[in-house]
Scaffold this motif. Structure first.
Motif: not given
Length: 392
Positions: A53-80
């Motif tokens: 992602h390049d913030y310099e190319l991103q416009k302001q405002g909620p309509d330009n928000k970028v959502i990216i899938p994420t995996v959170i790692h804990t001890e022996f589990k993950t959180i989607k």
């Protein structure tokens, strides 16, 4: 961001050893309550360099928000989860980032590690997660699988190339293609099926190949780079040749090494001017003085692009039936040069410059360089710790 503890630093060293590129962020108490964090300069730089992602190319405002899938790692589990990257309408639209469900694993001032793999952010609490135990565990776990997958992906091409080199080495000494200093590299590249050309791009799927005879006094080629003619007094290699060249056999040439610690027989040396970020070549002739310039930014970028990953292949030179043969024996595998060290190594005379200019019988000026070269002892100073592989 606060200073890392010794334990956190050791975890980062272990992750780096496993080829994991990451960025760090420190959520504050206010940030956790409001579900908002500043995307710091280091985070923005990481996202841009990894082409996420390049913030310099991103416009302001909620309509330009970028959502990216994420995996959170804990001890022996993950959180989607998911991450939002945006610039608010308020103020200057300062870059923001947030990972949903972060409050489940983080307390204020914990250090959160961010990496990117399989089209998703992979994040974990560096402060709290027992990184070494999870990686070394006999019990399979998601974090271990992630690190192994990253490591395998990062090393896939290197292992492929190493296998090919071992096969070539296993067939015994290979006849030299040509009678020249460059034959050690040309012979290997031909054996690997690589086209011989003058491209500035790395040789094999992103890996640069540098072959050399196993004389430990030999300097190794880093890259070729012409000066910035627009910033230089001289505007071409021909002008350099006319000013400092000499007659040799049928050619008028300038073949010489230029160092920052001494002048050569042509009266040439070079120096770094840190204030204007330039490498400058100078003549002791008063009427000439400084005559060509390289910007340090350009040299640093060439170094990073050419040697993002390099195989330095050592060969033994053997004479068979009065013809040189090469037995390729050893590979030193380096990654990600430290550009700040480049300047220091020039000032110490460990990195030098070779001019290879001549005017042939037809009057045409040919320049094979300028070549930036490094003494063997400089490799371990320019690159992080390397891996060494035997080929036979």
């Amino acid at each position: 961001m606060r200073k890392l503890t010794n334990t956190e630093q050791e975890k980062i060293k272990l992750l780096t050893k496993n080829q994991v590129a990451l960025s760090l962020i420190e959520p504050t108490e206010t940030g956790l309550k409001k579900s908002i964090m500043d995307a710091t300069g280091s985070v923005r730089s990481y996202l841009k360099s990894e082409e996420i992602h390049d913030y310099e190319l991103q416009k302001q405002g909620p309509d330009n928000k970028v959502i990216i899938p994420t995996v959170i790692h804990t001890e022996f589990k993950t959180i989607k989860s998911k991450a939002s990257l945006y610039r608010p309408q308020t103020k200057n639209g300062d870059p923001r980032i947030w990972f949903y469900s972060l409050t489940k694993i983080a307390d204020p001032n914990d250090i959160i590690a961010i990496t990117y793999f399989n089209d998703s952010f992979q994040i974990f609490n560096l402060t709290k997660l027992d990184v070494k135990t999870l990686i070394d565990s006999s019990i399979q776990n998601p974090f271990q699988e992630l690190i192994n997958a990253i490591n395998t992906t990062e090393n896939e091409v290197a292992l492929e190339l190493l296998s090919m080199l071992r096969k070539i080495a296993g067939s015994g000494p290979i006849p030299s293609m040509v009678d020249a200093d460059t034959s050690v590299g040309r012979t290997l590249e031909t054996a690997l099926g690589i086209d011989i050309n003058s491209s500035k791009q790395p040789d094999y799927k992103g890996i640069e190949l540098k072959s050399f005879r196993n004389s430990r006094t030999n300097r190794k080629n880093l890259f070729a780079q012409v000066p910035d003619w627009k910033l230089s007094k001289f505007k071409s290699s021909a002008e350099i040749l006319d000013a400092f060249g000499y007659e040799r056999e049928d050619d008028f040439k300038l073949y010489c090494t230029v160092s920052a610690i001494t002048r050569n027989s042509q009266g040439l040396n070079m120096r770094i001017d840190s204030d204007i970020k330039q490498l400058i070549e100078n003549s002791d002739k008063p009427e000439i003085g400084d005559f060509v310039v390289w910007t340090l930014d350009k040299l640093h970028n060439r170094l990073k692009s050419k040697h993002k990953e390099t195989f330095w292949v050592e060969a033994e030179s053997i004479k068979i039936d009065n013809r040189e043969h090469f037995q390729y024996k050893l590979v030193e595998h380096t990654k990600k040069p430290i550009t700040s060290q480049f300047d220091l190594l020039i000032e110490q005379g460990i990195i030098t410059l070779d001019h290879l200019i001549k005017r042939n019988s037809k009057g045409k000026v040919v320049e094979k360089g300028p070549l930036f070269k490094i003494k063997p002892k400089g490799i371990e100073l320019l690159f992080p710790p390397s891996e060494t592989y035997s080929l036979i």
